[in-house]
Design a protein around this motif. Structure first.
Motif, PDB file in Angstrom:
ATOM      1  N   SER A   4      -4.156  10.463   3.925  1.00  0.00           N
ATOM      2  CA  SER A   4      -4.190   9.830   2.619  1.00  0.00           C
ATOM      3  C   SER A   4      -4.207  10.875   1.516  1.00  0.00           C
ATOM      4  CB  SER A   4      -5.431   8.937   2.511  1.00  0.00           C
ATOM      5  OG  SER A   4      -5.562   8.449   1.204  1.00  0.00           O
ATOM      6  N   ARG A   8      -0.983  11.505  -1.081  1.00  0.00           N
ATOM      7  CA  ARG A   8      -1.174  11.212  -2.499  1.00  0.00           C
ATOM      8  C   ARG A   8      -1.099  12.452  -3.369  1.00  0.00           C
ATOM      9  NH1 ARG A   8      -4.918   6.034  -3.085  1.00  0.00           N
ATOM     10  NH2 ARG A   8      -4.118   4.989  -1.276  1.00  0.00           N
ATOM     11  N   HIS A  76       3.527   6.169  -3.429  1.00  0.00           N
ATOM     12  CA  HIS A  76       2.686   5.710  -2.328  1.00  0.00           C
ATOM     13  C   HIS A  76       3.499   5.097  -1.195  1.00  0.00           C
ATOM     14  CE1 HIS A  76      -0.997   6.461  -4.504  1.00  0.00           C
ATOM     15  NE2 HIS A  76      -0.454   5.895  -5.558  1.00  0.00           N
ATOM     16  N   LEU A  79       2.404   6.583   2.264  1.00  0.00           N
ATOM     17  CA  LEU A  79       1.081   6.099   2.642  1.00  0.00           C
ATOM     18  C   LEU A  79       1.140   4.629   3.045  1.00  0.00           C
ATOM     19  CD1 LEU A  79      -1.945   6.633   2.921  1.00  0.00           C
ATOM     20  CD2 LEU A  79      -2.174   5.947   0.544  1.00  0.00           C
ATOM     21  N   TRP A  80       1.958   3.841   2.352  1.00  0.00           N
ATOM     22  CA  TRP A  80       2.090   2.428   2.690  1.00  0.00           C
ATOM     23  C   TRP A  80       2.653   2.274   4.097  1.00  0.00           C
ATOM     24  CZ3 TRP A  80       6.057  -0.999   3.839  1.00  0.00           C
ATOM     25  CH2 TRP A  80       5.724  -2.357   3.748  1.00  0.00           C
TER      26      TRP A  80
END
Length: 194
Positions: A4, A8, A76, A79-80
């Motif tokens: 994460s 990010r 994102h 990450l998604w």
């Protein structure tokens, strides 16, 4: 948490990568009809045309490193994809862990459940505990609480896995105890014993 953080912060990490500051293009006329060019990386933006001065289609340009702002919203998408992949793997792994309880499945489930819970709690804190609503300190405290809960959850689940009966066996034990209370015979006075 590491995935994460890295996904990010990829825009900030990209600012540390060194790009060439300029490109020098030297076109070379090999024949009367064909034009080829060689590209050399230098610290200048000069062109040295060779051949006919009337036929020079290449314009000078330079590339510079773009400074990325810290306040720029992050992408994102990666990450998604990781979050949805984690949820899909858990959807398959939880039944296998319950059917074949062992430390390997318990450990993988511990990591996946903790990551899934962390991303959910982090999303709630980022969405609802904003700097504009609560000031600069309360969102930082809220994220500290998220980190603390994540560490406690992972530590507790690993303790259950390696020092106790395991996460999946604990589920079956709780399930069996819940069924015992429902299957217990009732007294004619409505469950009251004097």
């Amino acid at each position: 948490m590491i995935l994460s953080y890295l996904s990010r912060r990829q825009a900030k990490i990209a600012t540390y990568v060194r790009y060439p500051t300029s490109i020098r293009i030297d076109p070379v006329l090999k024949s009367s009809t064909a034009l080829s060019s060689t590209i050399q990386l230098n610290n200048c933006t000069t062109m040295k045309p060779i051949g006919s001065p009337f036929f020079n289609p290449i314009k000078p340009f330079s590339t510079t490193m773009v400074r990325l702002d810290d306040e720029k919203p992050h992408d994102h998408a990666k990450l998604w994809i990781i979050e949805k992949g984690t949820a899909a793997v858990m959807l398959v792994l939880i039944p296998f862990g319950l059917l074949i309880p062992n430390k390997l499945f318990d450990s993988i489930l511990t990591i996946l459940i903790t990551a899934h819970s962390y991303w959910g709690m982090e999303a709630i804190m980022v969405e609802y505990v904003r700097v504009l609503l609560f000031g600069p300190t309360i969102p930082k405290v809220a994220m500290g609480v998220v980190y603390a809960l994540t560490v406690l959850m992972m530590g507790g689940l690993f303790y259950l896995t390696f020092n106790d009966i395991g996460m999946c066996r604990a589920f079956w034990r709780i399930w069996r105890n819940m069924r015992k209370s429902k299957d217990a015979p009732r007294t004619p006075s409505g469950g009251k014993t004097c």
